[in-house]
Design an enzyme around this catalytic site. Sequence first.
Site, PDB file in Angstrom:
ATOM      1  N   LYS A 114       0.863  -1.189   0.000  1.00  0.00           N
ATOM      2  CA  LYS A 114       0.000   0.000   0.000  1.00  0.00           C
ATOM      3  C   LYS A 114       0.895   1.233   0.000  1.00  0.00           C
ATOM      4  O   LYS A 114       2.030   1.187   0.487  1.00  0.00           O
ATOM      5  CB  LYS A 114      -0.904   0.024   1.245  1.00  0.00           C
ATOM      6  CG  LYS A 114      -2.166   0.835   1.080  1.00  0.00           C
ATOM      7  CD  LYS A 114      -3.204   0.114   0.231  1.00  0.00           C
ATOM      8  CE  LYS A 114      -4.490   0.931   0.096  1.00  0.00           C
ATOM      9  NZ  LYS A 114      -5.524   0.188  -0.643  1.00  0.00           N
ATOM     10  N   ASP A 154      -6.765   4.456  -5.081  1.00  0.00           N
ATOM     11  CA  ASP A 154      -7.444   4.351  -3.785  1.00  0.00           C
ATOM     12  C   ASP A 154      -8.078   5.721  -3.574  1.00  0.00           C
ATOM     13  O   ASP A 154      -8.291   6.470  -4.532  1.00  0.00           O
ATOM     14  CB  ASP A 154      -6.453   3.970  -2.673  1.00  0.00           C
ATOM     15  CG  ASP A 154      -7.129   3.523  -1.377  1.00  0.00           C
ATOM     16  OD1 ASP A 154      -7.605   2.375  -1.326  1.00  0.00           O
ATOM     17  OD2 ASP A 154      -7.197   4.322  -0.419  1.00  0.00           O
TER      18      ASP A 154
END
Length: 457
Positions: A114, A154
């Site tokens: 991430k 995201d």
Amino acid sequence: MSNLPSEPEFEQAYKELASTLENSTLFEKKPEYKKALAIAAIPERIIQFRVVWEDDKGEVQVNRGYRVQFNSALGPYKGGLRLHPTVNLSVLKFLGFEQIFKNALTGLNMGGGKGGADFDPKGKSDSEIRRFCIAFMSELGKHIGANIDVPAGDIGVSGREIGWMFGQYKKMTKNWEGVLTGKGGSWGGSLIRPEATGYGVVYYVDHMIKYASGGKDSFAGKKVTISGSGNVAQYAALKVIELGATVVSLSDSKGCIISTDDKGITPDMINTIADLKVKRKALTEVANTSDFSDKVKYIEGARPWLHVGNVDVALPSATQNEVSKEEAEGLIKAGCKFIAEGSNMGCTQEAIEVFETARKEKGTDSIWYAPGKAANAGGVAVSGLEMAQNSARIKWTSEEVDEKLKDIMKNCFENCLNTAKEYIPSKDGEFPSLVGGANIAGAVKTFAAMKDQGDWW
């Protein structure tokens, strides 16, 4: 974990997974997996860097950029990039840790990672966001690649931002490769990718409903409360409506809209919301629109859970920790039987305990809770399918991708269910724990691959 600096989001994610493994028979059957967990809890690599960019006034601005390359046992690191002022290392470690096991549950060859930056796109011009993306990729691009690390979008990163980042990566490396997913449809993106997370959540819950009813029930006629109003919430709502259910709520960071009409929130309303979100406007605009003002009410500063009346299904699809213990209790009192996270770690640990306690106590009238790492895996699954299409230089039709997504979510549900039956003791008539099954299934697959590759022994 005690010798680490305070990282509350990551610690919550770690404890949630660890407690499930400890309360199952996994460590009895495979005690060596305790060491595997301790090793998997530390990222393989954390990259931190400064992002220097120029605003429209010609002034220099600086942000913190990150990429947490958490685990590559199952494939290249895979996980989104988040641009939001709340981004810090704890948030990204939590998201990256969850991503390891979520990606494992898809059955595809993807590791977990991430990244992002504490940059706030709100209030910035398109030119400022573009300049930031180029500056961000100028550093991140040194550490990623189609067979190394494949970021995606995201919060704050849509297809537009992916395009700017991809262009900068190509200029730096001279490579056209599947290094980012969520690309434009005409240059390597997969069909169904924008819809995938929302659709996948609904497909997963459909299996929950069918299993709980012995195949006799479906979404048809159900009332569904959804939080969020971004990509996941929009497409989950549209799929729910398509399957014959009624959507009674959506929300954003400032409040929620609750349907006051028997028809619920309609596709027209969702399309209006989608247009507003592109312009970074709030849901108050929908409530005040003449076409919809008599069909919804807006509640400022509230999440929908305690304001929707009787419901059958709840889909938290906004952000982490958006369902509290009190709200979990309220949903159960409202008759809610199925809760599935469209967001990552959407429920607090206290809320999960409420749902799991109710599951154990209610028998055949049980409460079913599905964690995000299983229920919202459809998004990253189709990212994996995009990677496959890029590698083969082919493009599948919407129908082909949707069928593959349905199969992945079906297999994910059955894997969680069967793993729970194998490792979590239960009484007669007690429904299996999907959260336990998801955690154990993802962990077992990851730990076994790590052992084969010498990450632990």
